[in-house]
Design a protein around this motif. Sequence first.
Motif, PDB file in Angstrom:
ATOM      1  N   GLY A  70      12.806   0.858  -4.141  1.00 61.09           N
ATOM      2  CA  GLY A  70      12.222   2.043  -4.846  1.00 61.09           C
ATOM      3  C   GLY A  70      11.706   3.232  -4.364  1.00 61.09           C
ATOM      4  O   GLY A  70      11.177   3.509  -3.437  1.00 61.09           O
ATOM      5  N   GLU A  71      12.286   4.334  -4.913  1.00 58.11           N
ATOM      6  CA  GLU A  71      11.782   5.303  -3.458  1.00 58.11           C
ATOM      7  C   GLU A  71      10.108   5.468  -3.886  1.00 58.11           C
ATOM      8  O   GLU A  71       9.007   6.118  -3.267  1.00 58.11           O
ATOM      9  CB  GLU A  71      12.080   6.784  -3.361  1.00 58.11           C
ATOM     10  CG  GLU A  71      12.190   7.116  -5.077  1.00 58.11           C
ATOM     11  CD  GLU A  71      11.620   7.281  -6.775  1.00 58.11           C
ATOM     12  OE1 GLU A  71      11.721   7.565  -7.272  1.00 58.11           O
ATOM     13  OE2 GLU A  71      13.190   5.966  -6.553  1.00 58.11           O
ATOM     14  N   ARG A  72       9.399   5.246  -5.073  1.00 56.17           N
ATOM     15  CA  ARG A  72       8.402   4.954  -5.512  1.00 56.17           C
ATOM     16  C   ARG A  72       7.673   3.622  -5.336  1.00 56.17           C
ATOM     17  O   ARG A  72       8.011   3.528  -6.516  1.00 56.17           O
ATOM     18  CB  ARG A  72       7.688   6.278  -6.383  1.00 56.17           C
ATOM     19  CG  ARG A  72       6.486   6.454  -7.142  1.00 56.17           C
ATOM     20  CD  ARG A  72       6.975   7.591  -7.915  1.00 56.17           C
ATOM     21  NE  ARG A  72       6.871   8.440  -8.211  1.00 56.17           N
ATOM     22  CZ  ARG A  72       7.186   9.155  -8.208  1.00 56.17           C
ATOM     23  NH1 ARG A  72       7.277   9.041 -10.367  1.00 56.17           N
ATOM     24  NH2 ARG A  72       7.901  10.552  -9.162  1.00 56.17           N
ATOM     25  N   GLU A  73       7.322   2.878  -4.817  1.00 55.77           N
ATOM     26  CA  GLU A  73       6.527   1.888  -4.385  1.00 55.77           C
ATOM     27  C   GLU A  73       5.152   1.408  -4.596  1.00 55.77           C
ATOM     28  O   GLU A  73       4.804   0.390  -3.801  1.00 55.77           O
ATOM     29  CB  GLU A  73       7.770   0.855  -3.735  1.00 55.77           C
ATOM     30  CG  GLU A  73       8.948   1.027  -4.082  1.00 55.77           C
ATOM     31  CD  GLU A  73       8.880   0.004  -5.511  1.00 55.77           C
ATOM     32  OE1 GLU A  73       8.636  -1.259  -6.318  1.00 55.77           O
ATOM     33  OE2 GLU A  73      10.474  -0.243  -5.729  1.00 55.77           O
ATOM     34  N   GLY A  74       4.432   2.702  -4.643  1.00 53.74           N
ATOM     35  CA  GLY A  74       3.244   1.897  -4.295  1.00 53.74           C
ATOM     36  C   GLY A  74       2.713   1.859  -3.173  1.00 53.74           C
ATOM     37  O   GLY A  74       1.691   1.001  -3.321  1.00 53.74           O
ATOM     38  N   ARG A  75       2.828   2.525  -1.925  1.00 51.62           N
ATOM     39  CA  ARG A  75       3.464   1.695  -0.759  1.00 51.62           C
ATOM     40  C   ARG A  75       1.762   2.524   0.296  1.00 51.62           C
ATOM     41  O   ARG A  75       1.902   4.355  -0.294  1.00 51.62           O
ATOM     42  CB  ARG A  75       4.487   2.274   0.421  1.00 51.62           C
ATOM     43  CG  ARG A  75       5.690   1.739  -0.431  1.00 51.62           C
ATOM     44  CD  ARG A  75       6.953   2.406   0.815  1.00 51.62           C
ATOM     45  NE  ARG A  75       8.285   1.315   0.264  1.00 51.62           N
ATOM     46  CZ  ARG A  75       8.760   1.275  -0.977  1.00 51.62           C
ATOM     47  NH1 ARG A  75       8.450   3.105  -0.917  1.00 51.62           N
ATOM     48  NH2 ARG A  75       9.996   0.741  -0.848  1.00 51.62           N
ATOM     49  N   CYS A  76       1.120   2.201   0.696  1.00 54.26           N
ATOM     50  CA  CYS A  76      -0.293   3.232   1.220  1.00 54.26           C
ATOM     51  C   CYS A  76      -0.165   2.569   2.543  1.00 54.26           C
ATOM     52  O   CYS A  76      -0.557   1.249   3.286  1.00 54.26           O
ATOM     53  CB  CYS A  76      -1.497   2.865   0.840  1.00 54.26           C
ATOM     54  SG  CYS A  76      -1.214   2.996  -1.343  1.00 54.26           S
ATOM     55  N   VAL A  77      -0.370   4.162   3.239  1.00 55.09           N
ATOM     56  CA  VAL A  77      -0.376   3.782   4.555  1.00 55.09           C
ATOM     57  C   VAL A  77      -1.746   2.878   5.364  1.00 55.09           C
ATOM     58  O   VAL A  77      -2.347   2.324   5.953  1.00 55.09           O
ATOM     59  CB  VAL A  77      -0.883   5.393   5.051  1.00 55.09           C
ATOM     60  CG1 VAL A  77      -1.196   5.229   7.220  1.00 55.09           C
ATOM     61  CG2 VAL A  77       1.134   6.095   5.234  1.00 55.09           C
ATOM     62  N   SER A  78      -3.074   3.394   4.533  1.00 59.65           N
ATOM     63  CA  SER A  78      -4.036   3.118   4.425  1.00 59.65           C
ATOM     64  C   SER A  78      -5.437   2.170   4.116  1.00 59.65           C
ATOM     65  O   SER A  78      -4.622   3.001   2.384  1.00 59.65           O
ATOM     66  CB  SER A  78      -5.227   4.290   5.202  1.00 59.65           C
ATOM     67  OG  SER A  78      -6.429   3.711   5.155  1.00 59.65           O
ATOM     68  N   LYS A  79      -5.724   0.695   3.931  1.00 64.37           N
ATOM     69  CA  LYS A  79      -6.282   0.589   2.810  1.00 64.37           C
ATOM     70  C   LYS A  79      -7.550   1.436   1.859  1.00 64.37           C
ATOM     71  O   LYS A  79      -7.491   1.354   0.889  1.00 64.37           O
ATOM     72  CB  LYS A  79      -7.396  -0.121   3.530  1.00 64.37           C
ATOM     73  CG  LYS A  79      -7.671  -1.748   2.206  1.00 64.37           C
ATOM     74  CD  LYS A  79      -6.636  -2.471   1.606  1.00 64.37           C
ATOM     75  CE  LYS A  79      -7.484  -3.926   0.742  1.00 64.37           C
ATOM     76  NZ  LYS A  79      -6.161  -3.972   0.031  1.00 64.37           N
ATOM     77  N   ILE A  80      -8.052   2.493   2.744  1.00 63.45           N
ATOM     78  CA  ILE A  80      -8.601   3.040   2.167  1.00 63.45           C
ATOM     79  C   ILE A  80      -7.651   3.709   1.229  1.00 63.45           C
ATOM     80  O   ILE A  80      -8.951   4.558   0.147  1.00 63.45           O
ATOM     81  CB  ILE A  80      -9.031   4.365   2.907  1.00 63.45           C
ATOM     82  CG1 ILE A  80      -9.629   3.370   4.803  1.00 63.45           C
ATOM     83  CG2 ILE A  80     -10.400   5.734   2.601  1.00 63.45           C
ATOM     84  CD1 ILE A  80     -10.306   5.206   5.311  1.00 63.45           C
ATOM     85  N   GLN A  81      -6.973   4.340   0.785  1.00 64.19           N
ATOM     86  CA  GLN A  81      -5.800   5.178  -0.102  1.00 64.19           C
ATOM     87  C   GLN A  81      -6.164   4.177  -1.106  1.00 64.19           C
ATOM     88  O   GLN A  81      -6.315   4.726  -2.076  1.00 64.19           O
ATOM     89  CB  GLN A  81      -4.788   5.270   0.511  1.00 64.19           C
ATOM     90  CG  GLN A  81      -5.074   6.944   1.379  1.00 64.19           C
ATOM     91  CD  GLN A  81      -3.514   6.442   2.103  1.00 64.19           C
ATOM     92  OE1 GLN A  81      -2.267   5.596   2.779  1.00 64.19           O
ATOM     93  NE2 GLN A  81      -2.729   7.465   2.319  1.00 64.19           N
ATOM     94  N   GLU A  82      -5.919   3.104  -0.750  1.00 63.56           N
ATOM     95  CA  GLU A  82      -5.914   2.189  -2.361  1.00 63.56           C
ATOM     96  C   GLU A  82      -7.649   1.913  -3.014  1.00 63.56           C
ATOM     97  O   GLU A  82      -7.667   1.667  -4.054  1.00 63.56           O
ATOM     98  CB  GLU A  82      -5.375   0.630  -1.975  1.00 63.56           C
ATOM     99  CG  GLU A  82      -5.280  -0.505  -2.882  1.00 63.56           C
ATOM    100  CD  GLU A  82      -4.706  -1.817  -2.563  1.00 63.56           C
ATOM    101  OE1 GLU A  82      -4.869  -2.605  -2.878  1.00 63.56           O
ATOM    102  OE2 GLU A  82      -4.120  -1.628  -1.112  1.00 63.56           O
ATOM    103  N   GLU A  83      -8.319   1.995  -2.058  1.00 64.02           N
ATOM    104  CA  GLU A  83      -9.294   2.241  -2.556  1.00 64.02           C
ATOM    105  C   GLU A  83     -10.041   3.317  -3.407  1.00 64.02           C
ATOM    106  O   GLU A  83     -10.793   3.030  -4.461  1.00 64.02           O
ATOM    107  CB  GLU A  83     -10.493   1.522  -1.234  1.00 64.02           C
ATOM    108  CG  GLU A  83     -10.455   0.296  -1.275  1.00 64.02           C
ATOM    109  CD  GLU A  83     -11.007   0.137   0.377  1.00 64.02           C
ATOM    110  OE1 GLU A  83     -11.565   1.102   0.964  1.00 64.02           O
ATOM    111  OE2 GLU A  83     -11.219  -0.378   0.726  1.00 64.02           O
ATOM    112  N   LEU A  84      -9.525   4.095  -3.018  1.00 66.97           N
ATOM    113  CA  LEU A  84      -9.385   5.175  -3.387  1.00 66.97           C
ATOM    114  C   LEU A  84      -8.863   5.890  -4.849  1.00 66.97           C
ATOM    115  O   LEU A  84      -9.955   6.760  -6.059  1.00 66.97           O
ATOM    116  CB  LEU A  84      -8.986   6.722  -2.819  1.00 66.97           C
ATOM    117  CG  LEU A  84      -9.831   6.971  -1.536  1.00 66.97           C
ATOM    118  CD1 LEU A  84      -9.468   8.317  -0.731  1.00 66.97           C
ATOM    119  CD2 LEU A  84     -11.532   7.589  -2.262  1.00 66.97           C
TER     120      LEU A  84
END
Length: 438
Positions: A70-84
């Motif tokens: 999908g176009e919106r799949e919870g993809r994050c470039v950095s682990k920091i983003q996921e932590e935030l």
Amino acid sequence: MFRMDVSGLIPKNMENRGLLILKDNLRFIEDILSHRRIPKEGLPEDKIRLLLKFFSLMDTDKDPKVIRIGEREGRCVSKIQEELVSGFCHGIGRSGNLIDPQPKAPGASAMYNLTNSMLTSFLRNLGLKVHGIGLPVATGLSLSLCLNAVRRMYNSNVVIYPYAAHKSPIKGVYLVGFRMRLVETKLYGDAVKVDVDDIEDAIVHEIDMGNNPCILSTLTFFPPRESDDIVEIGKICKEYNIPHIVNGAYALQNRYYIEKLRKAFKYRVDAVVSSSDKNLLTPIGGGIVYSKDKDFLREVSLSYPGRACATPIVNILISLLSLGMKRYLELMEEQRRCRDLLEELLNNLVEKTESKVLNINNPISLAVTVNSDPVEIAGKLYNLRVTGPRGVRSTDKFATCYLHKYPYDYIVINAAIGVRDKDIIAVVEKLEDVLLRR
């Protein structure tokens, strides 16, 4: 929930002992999910992190076998983003309804519903027989969502606004496209407030003009503006059958405001908006909306466009779990004591400075007159590392909420929830230094 098989790795007696400890350490999750109420005692941070991890692992972006196209799949470039976002990369809500479950985010959806259940129990523990939801936006936008719900449910087209000089609700009204009718304030001694009869006159005028008005009243504000009489406004709104939204930005931290809300809800209050950061000590960005009418809250949810970031909701949940009801009630009592201390110290100060404490009915804030430029004084306090005091000139019609010249220049000082005795003592000492140095 899952079976942890450690058989054969350690002796049987140690296995039984270890699994007993593990079960007891995880029981808090079962308790929270079964009761869905704010805990009496706050939880330690490691357990809160574990609960958030437990929920976030349910979302599809954590599925080790998922095929994400999908176009919106919870993809994050950095682990920091996921932590935030505490692992909730899919956010909350759906495009049509904020509180609807999101198929890609079972965990975030469950977390959001749990937060709303806890918010409701928190509000009821305070004595308000209402339902509550957390919103991923601050006060002004939360008011916009409530006003849009009013439009959807009652076809309202004009907001009657007892004048309070706060840009957020004013912008919130215009954002939704309502016309605003201001009801001017009047001076009663030191206090600036709006006459309820003038509000009723505005209602009658708008109805006679063929409009469908609603009221946006203000419960919490800075001196010298006193609270609107939301109980009498609620009676009028019930009589004329018009919607009533209350801006109670920091209403949940003090019994004075809670009692006014409790009485007003007996008449006509469609919803109240409070801030999560002002009441629950979260970072800025979350709103709390509460109402006796669950259908109204659903309309508020339907007014939100698209999905939302989960972080403001996670912050509300963290505060409820961290504080627990016992600690929150203790903080409320501490706030009341600090407000009393502030009044005592300011009364001592004015004897030395030939000024006075304004006679304003406000359980959070106090205002003291000054004999020189209040904006300059507030600037000096800021440079002395004091944040919060507001300096207002008598000619500043917006800041005083009074459309004529106010009699005094003044400084406003708050004693809001989370403040400590030593903070109150220090700010008055610094204010005295600034005033007497002049």
